[in-house]
Design an enzyme around this catalytic site. Structure first.
Site, PDB file in Angstrom:
ATOM      1  N   ARG A 273       0.866  -1.306  -0.217  1.00  0.00           N
ATOM      2  CA  ARG A 273       0.057   0.023   0.043  1.00  0.00           C
ATOM      3  C   ARG A 273       0.916   1.236  -0.101  1.00  0.00           C
ATOM      4  O   ARG A 273       0.601   2.136  -0.867  1.00  0.00           O
ATOM      5  CB  ARG A 273      -1.096  -0.037   1.194  1.00  0.00           C
ATOM      6  CG  ARG A 273      -2.055  -0.878   1.174  1.00  0.00           C
ATOM      7  CD  ARG A 273      -3.193  -1.195   2.168  1.00  0.00           C
ATOM      8  NE  ARG A 273      -3.724  -2.147   2.064  1.00  0.00           N
ATOM      9  CZ  ARG A 273      -4.215  -3.165   2.939  1.00  0.00           C
ATOM     10  NH1 ARG A 273      -4.056  -2.958   4.114  1.00  0.00           N
ATOM     11  NH2 ARG A 273      -5.122  -4.050   2.367  1.00  0.00           N
ATOM     12  N   TYR A 411      -7.080  -2.099  -6.352  1.00  0.00           N
ATOM     13  CA  TYR A 411      -6.155  -3.163  -5.605  1.00  0.00           C
ATOM     14  C   TYR A 411      -5.299  -2.906  -4.662  1.00  0.00           C
ATOM     15  O   TYR A 411      -5.573  -1.623  -4.440  1.00  0.00           O
ATOM     16  CB  TYR A 411      -5.241  -4.012  -6.889  1.00  0.00           C
ATOM     17  CG  TYR A 411      -4.429  -3.140  -7.783  1.00  0.00           C
ATOM     18  CD1 TYR A 411      -3.813  -1.753  -7.378  1.00  0.00           C
ATOM     19  CD2 TYR A 411      -3.880  -3.935  -8.879  1.00  0.00           C
ATOM     20  CE1 TYR A 411      -2.807  -1.239  -8.183  1.00  0.00           C
ATOM     21  CE2 TYR A 411      -3.069  -3.027  -9.642  1.00  0.00           C
ATOM     22  CZ  TYR A 411      -2.463  -1.807  -9.377  1.00  0.00           C
ATOM     23  OH  TYR A 411      -1.528  -1.213 -10.028  1.00  0.00           O
ATOM     24  N   GLU A 412      -4.693  -3.816  -3.962  1.00  0.00           N
ATOM     25  CA  GLU A 412      -4.100  -3.546  -2.908  1.00  0.00           C
ATOM     26  C   GLU A 412      -4.918  -3.173  -1.509  1.00  0.00           C
ATOM     27  O   GLU A 412      -4.989  -2.296  -0.564  1.00  0.00           O
ATOM     28  CB  GLU A 412      -2.998  -2.385  -2.689  1.00  0.00           C
ATOM     29  CG  GLU A 412      -2.010  -2.690  -3.809  1.00  0.00           C
ATOM     30  CD  GLU A 412      -0.715  -3.660  -3.722  1.00  0.00           C
ATOM     31  OE1 GLU A 412      -0.678  -3.942  -2.142  1.00  0.00           O
ATOM     32  OE2 GLU A 412      -0.066  -4.060  -4.284  1.00  0.00           O
ATOM     33  N   GLY A 413      -6.357  -3.601  -1.747  1.00  0.00           N
ATOM     34  CA  GLY A 413      -7.419  -3.371  -0.974  1.00  0.00           C
ATOM     35  C   GLY A 413      -8.146  -2.277  -1.527  1.00  0.00           C
ATOM     36  O   GLY A 413      -7.490  -1.113  -1.646  1.00  0.00           O
TER      37      GLY A 413
END
Ligand SMILES: Cc1cc2nc3c(=O)[nH]c(=O)nc-3n(C[C@H](O)[C@H](O)[C@H](O)COP(=O)(O)OP(=O)(O)OC[C@H]3O[C@@H](n4cnc5c(N)ncnc54)[C@H](O)[C@@H]3O)c2cc1C
Length: 604
Positions: A273, A411-413
């Protein structure tokens, strides 16, 4: 290589909300060492040579070109920046890792994604959790770009709810290997990766388990790939489904312990992140520079459009957001680097120290992911607007930059998940006593019923008013979040819109503080006159933040407080968001934009 001195007095993750940081204690991009400057220049030179001139090919789904650039990046050592020297990496510190990620990612989202998926979530789970034998076997080839990595977590039915995957790992009767079966989707680098980090469930375990799975295309071992996905952006980033059918994986390829996969997945994402924030920065710088050049060249009504106030406002806001994003990203990066060094000096192995170092700043990582990805989206959107009709054309770099930027919010949460995580983790830290939220929140509650001071403070020192206002913005968060926690307790997580609003306040606080501290530090050491534009950007950003915080806090307060309580909190909000001397934001924007158009680039 770490970044010069280690600051042992740094704040713990999340403490920025309740403790003051001195400007001397933050790291800024102006603190890059000579070695880091050289690294930055060589990455920029690489991208300007290998990627920027080929932008069109990247738009035409030239997956082979992505692989070729990645291989060249490996030969130059860029893929192994953070990998310890013992595994053929460069063993550089976290700031250098961020720096490479930043400058390698700006020209196209395809390379940004391939690089991030390989070095971050594809390699890091092994460097962070692997055994010595696993690291020796896999990491050198990954660090040098001889092999590429991919990370297989998402499934058709398990996206944000990542621990709900159905992929199974069944131990063989002789206990020598697992048979993995299941379907993964949206897997970046799948088309050319040979090392997959795969998450699967053993029996009915509560949590998934991580495995290192080799993919040899000559001997696929039950692994098949779906077709390349047809995507809105990042056209040359390989994204495929990966199917496993009784794929044989030796037991020694389990990562960490059985059931530890969710933790591995989440920690890999924490690092991912903050790196994703860095990966959005140079994209912004490039877009801003292109937009500035175009605004200078394009003449309408016999005037370069750069001279129009409407365009000046856009350029100034774009540059300000980028400057603020840089300030916050490198501040957090150095905190992580220092925390790793502190843990190592206390006897942790590098592996343990790195893991804990990043985990410590998970709140800041989520904040940065959301803030910088959204600013990049806005920046590319305004970039298109400045280009007018030409911005809508694939012949200019704005169109692809806009499409490429979109994925970073997913993406990446997703940004919704990261917003909730940021506040959720902070509240948890407060409950555990790792960050004292209760004391400061009670003080704010007392202040609300007390009589406000009518003293007129001395604001002659640079940023004295801004810092006082920042302190009050922190009180807004404590007032809103503190009351919400008191009201809802553990049920707070069901009040998502309130959490989103609180998170927006938190994000503004961290980033406002980061820009004030960077600018103050530079003004002190280089002279205030050298930082006039940076001071203007810092003030403009604070003004925007105050407006946003007022709106979000109001939204939060009226959602759960009524009657006298609501009135008292709204009055507190007014008091905590009040300027003594309102800045002239139009003049600030003009000042910033005029400098940019004079320099014909993002020049900060
Ligand atoms: C181009 C691309 C590359 C990718 N690369 C990889 C990769 O390499 N490896 C990998 O494992 N995955 C990868 N992913 C998957 C990515 O991480 C997921 O798409 C992401 O986590 C979201 O999951 P989802 O798509 O299933 O959306 P969902 O989880 O279905 O979410 C849909 C919407 O609902 C919201 N939502 C979901 N849950 C909640 C909740 N509890 N509360 C509030 N809102 C909620 C989300 O924020 C989102 O807005 C990639 C995806 C894309 C598009």
């Amino acid at each position: 290589m770490s970044t010069e001195t280690v600051n042992k007095d740094i704040l713990r993750g999340g403490q920025f909300l309740v403790k003051e940081t001195k400007c001397e204690d933050v790291f800024t991009p102006e603190d890059f060492s000579e070695e880091q400057q050289m690294m930055k220049e060589s990455v920029k030179e690489f991208i300007d040579r290998e990627v920027w001139p080929n932008k069109e090919r990247f738009e035409k789904k030239d997956y082979a070109l992505t692989e070729e650039v990645m291989r060249k990046a490996g030969e130059l050592g860029f893929l192994g920046i953070s990998v310890p020297e013992a595994y053929d990496g460069m063993g550089m510190g976290f700031v250098s890792t961020m720096l490479v990620c930043d400058y390698i990612s700006g020209a196209t989202g395809s390379i940004a994604t391939a690089f991030g998926a390989h070095t971050g979530i594809g390699t890091m789970p092994i460097t962070l959790y692997g055994t010595e034998a696993q690291k020796k076997k896999y990491v050198p080839a990954l660090a040098m770009g001889e092999k590429f990595g991919a990370y297989c977590l998402t499934e058709p039915g398990a996206g944000s709810d990542a621990n709900s995957g159905k992929t199974k790992a069944v131990l063989s009767d002789d206990g020598t290997h697992y048979l993995i079966s299941g379907q993964k989707m949206w897997i970046s680098n799948a088309g050319f990766a040979e090392v997959f980090i795969v998450f699967a469930r053993i029996e009915d375990d509560k949590n998934i388990t991580g495995f290192i799975v080799e993919f040899d295309r000559e001997n696929p071992n039950g692994i098949t790939l779906g077709e390349e996905e047809h995507k809105l952006g990042i056209h040359s980033s390989s994204t495929r489904q990966v199917f496993f059918s009784e794929t044989k994986v030796p037991v020694e390829n389990m990562l960490s312990e059985r059931g530890n996969g969710f933790k591995i997945a989440m920690n890999a994402l924490n690092v991912g992140r903050i790196k994703l924030a860095a990966a959005c920065l140079d994209a912004q710088r490039r877009v801003i520079t292109e937009a500035t050049k175009y605004a200078n060249e394009r003449v309408q009504f016999k005037t370069p459009i750069a001279k129009f106030g409407a365009i000046k406002a856009k350029l100034a806001e774009m540059a300000t957001a980028c400057y603020v994003g840089e300030s916050a990203s490198y501040r957090a990066a150095k905190n992580i680097e220092d925390r790793i060094a502190i843990r190592e000096s206390e006897g942790n192995t590098h592996q343990e120290a790195e893991l804990k170092g990043v985990e410590e700043y998970a709140i800041e990582c989520s904040i940065l992911k959301v803030k910088v990805s959204e600013d990049t989206q806005k920046c590319t959107d305004e970039g298109i607007q400045i280009f007018g009709g030409m911005g809508f054309s694939a012949d200019t770099p704005m169109e692809s930059a806009w499409r490429d930027a979109r994925i970073s919010r997913i993406y990446e949460g997703t940004n919704e998940i990261n917003r909730m995580l940021a506040v959720g983790m902070l509240v948890k830290k407060g409950m555990k006593g790792h960050v004292d939220l209760l004391g400061p929140a009670m003080k704010v509650a007392d202040e609300l019923v007390g009589i406000p001071s009518f003293d007129i403070p001395d604001y002659s020192e640079l940023f004295s008013e801004e810092k006082e206002l920042l302190g009050k913005l922190k009180k807004v968060f404590l007032m809103v979040a503190g009351s919400a926690v008191q009201k809802f307790g553990p049920q707070l997580e069901e009040h998502q819109q309130l959490l989103m609003a609180a998170s927006d306040i938190l994000i503004e606080i961290y980033t406002v503080e980061s820009s004030i501290l960077r600018t103050e530090k530079n003004a002190k050491r280089f002279g205030e006159d050298t930082q006039e534009l940076q001071i203007a950007m810092t003030r403009l950003n604070l003004f925007n933040a105050v407006e946003k915080i007022s709106t979000k806090a109001k939204e939060g307060i009226v959602s759960f407080a009524e009657g006298d309580e609501q009135r008292m909190m709204l009055m507190g909000l007014k008091r905590f968001t009040k300027y003594a001397n309102m800045p002239n934001v139009v003049a600030l924007r003009n000042q910033i934009a005029e400098k940019m158009t004079a320099e014909n680039e993002y020049c900060f």
